[in-house]
Write a protein that holds these residues in place. Sequence first.
Motif, mmCIF file in Angstrom:
data_model
loop_
_atom_site.group_PDB
_atom_site.id
_atom_site.type_symbol
_atom_site.label_atom_id
_atom_site.label_comp_id
_atom_site.label_asym_id
_atom_site.label_seq_id
_atom_site.Cartn_x
_atom_site.Cartn_y
_atom_site.Cartn_z
ATOM 1 N N ASP A 1 37.785 31.079 58.171
ATOM 2 C CA ASP A 1 36.813 30.697 57.157
ATOM 3 C C ASP A 1 36.277 31.656 56.419
ATOM 4 N N ASP A 2 36.957 33.127 56.391
ATOM 5 C CA ASP A 2 36.357 34.308 55.797
ATOM 6 C C ASP A 2 36.695 33.822 54.064
ATOM 7 N N PRO A 3 35.910 34.884 53.090
ATOM 8 C CA PRO A 3 36.245 34.538 51.789
ATOM 9 C C PRO A 3 37.749 35.046 51.479
ATOM 10 N N ALA A 4 38.181 34.416 50.419
ATOM 11 C CA ALA A 4 39.551 34.737 49.898
ATOM 12 C C ALA A 4 39.634 36.145 49.430
ATOM 13 N N ILE A 5 41.009 36.583 49.770
ATOM 14 C CA ILE A 5 41.294 37.917 48.964
ATOM 15 C C ILE A 5 42.323 37.411 47.953
ATOM 16 N N GLU A 6 42.305 37.987 46.713
ATOM 17 C CA GLU A 6 43.326 37.664 45.876
ATOM 18 C C GLU A 6 43.729 39.027 45.249
ATOM 19 N N LEU A 7 45.172 38.749 45.157
ATOM 20 C CA LEU A 7 46.036 39.793 44.256
ATOM 21 C C LEU A 7 46.760 39.291 43.029
ATOM 22 N N HIS A 8 46.871 40.148 42.282
ATOM 23 C CA HIS A 8 47.487 39.985 40.864
ATOM 24 C C HIS A 8 48.436 41.042 40.562
ATOM 25 N N ARG A 9 49.771 40.637 40.193
ATOM 26 C CA ARG A 9 50.643 41.660 39.595
ATOM 27 C C ARG A 9 50.360 41.895 38.173
ATOM 28 N N GLU A 10 50.257 42.885 37.661
ATOM 29 C CA GLU A 10 49.928 43.454 36.453
ATOM 30 C C GLU A 10 50.939 44.459 36.115
ATOM 31 N N GLY A 11 51.916 43.940 35.113
ATOM 32 C CA GLY A 11 53.127 45.176 34.834
ATOM 33 C C GLY A 11 53.735 45.118 36.143
ATOM 34 N N GLY A 12 53.786 46.292 36.614
ATOM 35 C CA GLY A 12 54.423 46.728 37.768
ATOM 36 C C GLY A 12 53.615 46.977 39.129
ATOM 37 N N ARG A 13 52.216 46.924 38.638
ATOM 38 C CA ARG A 13 51.435 47.187 39.734
ATOM 39 C C ARG A 13 50.550 45.937 40.233
ATOM 40 N N TRP A 14 50.022 46.147 41.528
ATOM 41 C CA TRP A 14 49.327 44.989 41.968
ATOM 42 C C TRP A 14 47.954 45.595 42.060
ATOM 43 N N MET A 15 47.005 44.560 41.469
ATOM 44 C CA MET A 15 45.542 44.735 41.462
ATOM 45 C C MET A 15 44.973 43.807 42.557
#
Length: 182
Positions: free
Chosen positions: A51-65
Motif C-alpha cells: 500500500d506504499d505511495p506510487a512511483i511514476e516514470l515517464h519517457r520524455e524523448g529518449g530519457r526516462w524521468m
Amino acid sequence: MKRSQLNVVLGLAVVGLLVLVWIGRDREPDAEPLTGLADADVRHIAFTVHDDPAIELHREGGRWMLTAPVSAEADPSEVASLLRVARQSVAKRFPAAEVSLAELGLDPPQTVIRFNDVEVSLGGVDPVTFRRYALIGDEVVQIDDPAGAPQNTDHSNFVAKAIVPEGARLVRIELPDLIAVR
C-alpha cells in the motif's frame, strides 16, 4: 571382430543414440511475453508495492524521468529492469475466475505495475514450479520470478546515479574552503 571394427561399431551406436535423443527431445514452444509491449512502445510506468505511495516514470524523448513522488532523471538500468518484467515469458495461463486470487497472493497483490494502460499484478510464488503468479486482465499467468520487479517503493533507487546529468556542463563547484570556476 577386430578391436578397430568394434570401436567403429560402438562409435556409430553412440552417434545413433545421440541423434535419437536430439530428435526425441521435448521442445518447448516459444512462450508469449507477458504484455506484448515492446520497450519502445512503453511511455509511462507506474507501480506500487503493497500500500506504499506510487512511483511514476515517464519517457520524455529518449530519457526516462521519475515524476512521482519526486521529479528527477531516472536511472536507465532501473527502468530497464522494470521493462524486463513486461517482456517476461508466460509459462502457463488460466482464467482468473477459476482460481482463488487470495490463495495465489493476488488479492491483494504484492506489487502492481502499470505499463501505459496495461496493468500487471504480481502475487505469490508457486511452491512446485517456483514461478510467480501474475494477474493481467482476466487471466492468471505463471512467469519466472522477475528479477526486475520492485520489492519496495524507495524512489531513490530510481533516481539517476550520475553526479552530472548527461549533456550538462560543470560551470562552478563550491566547497567550504574552495571555489572552482571553469
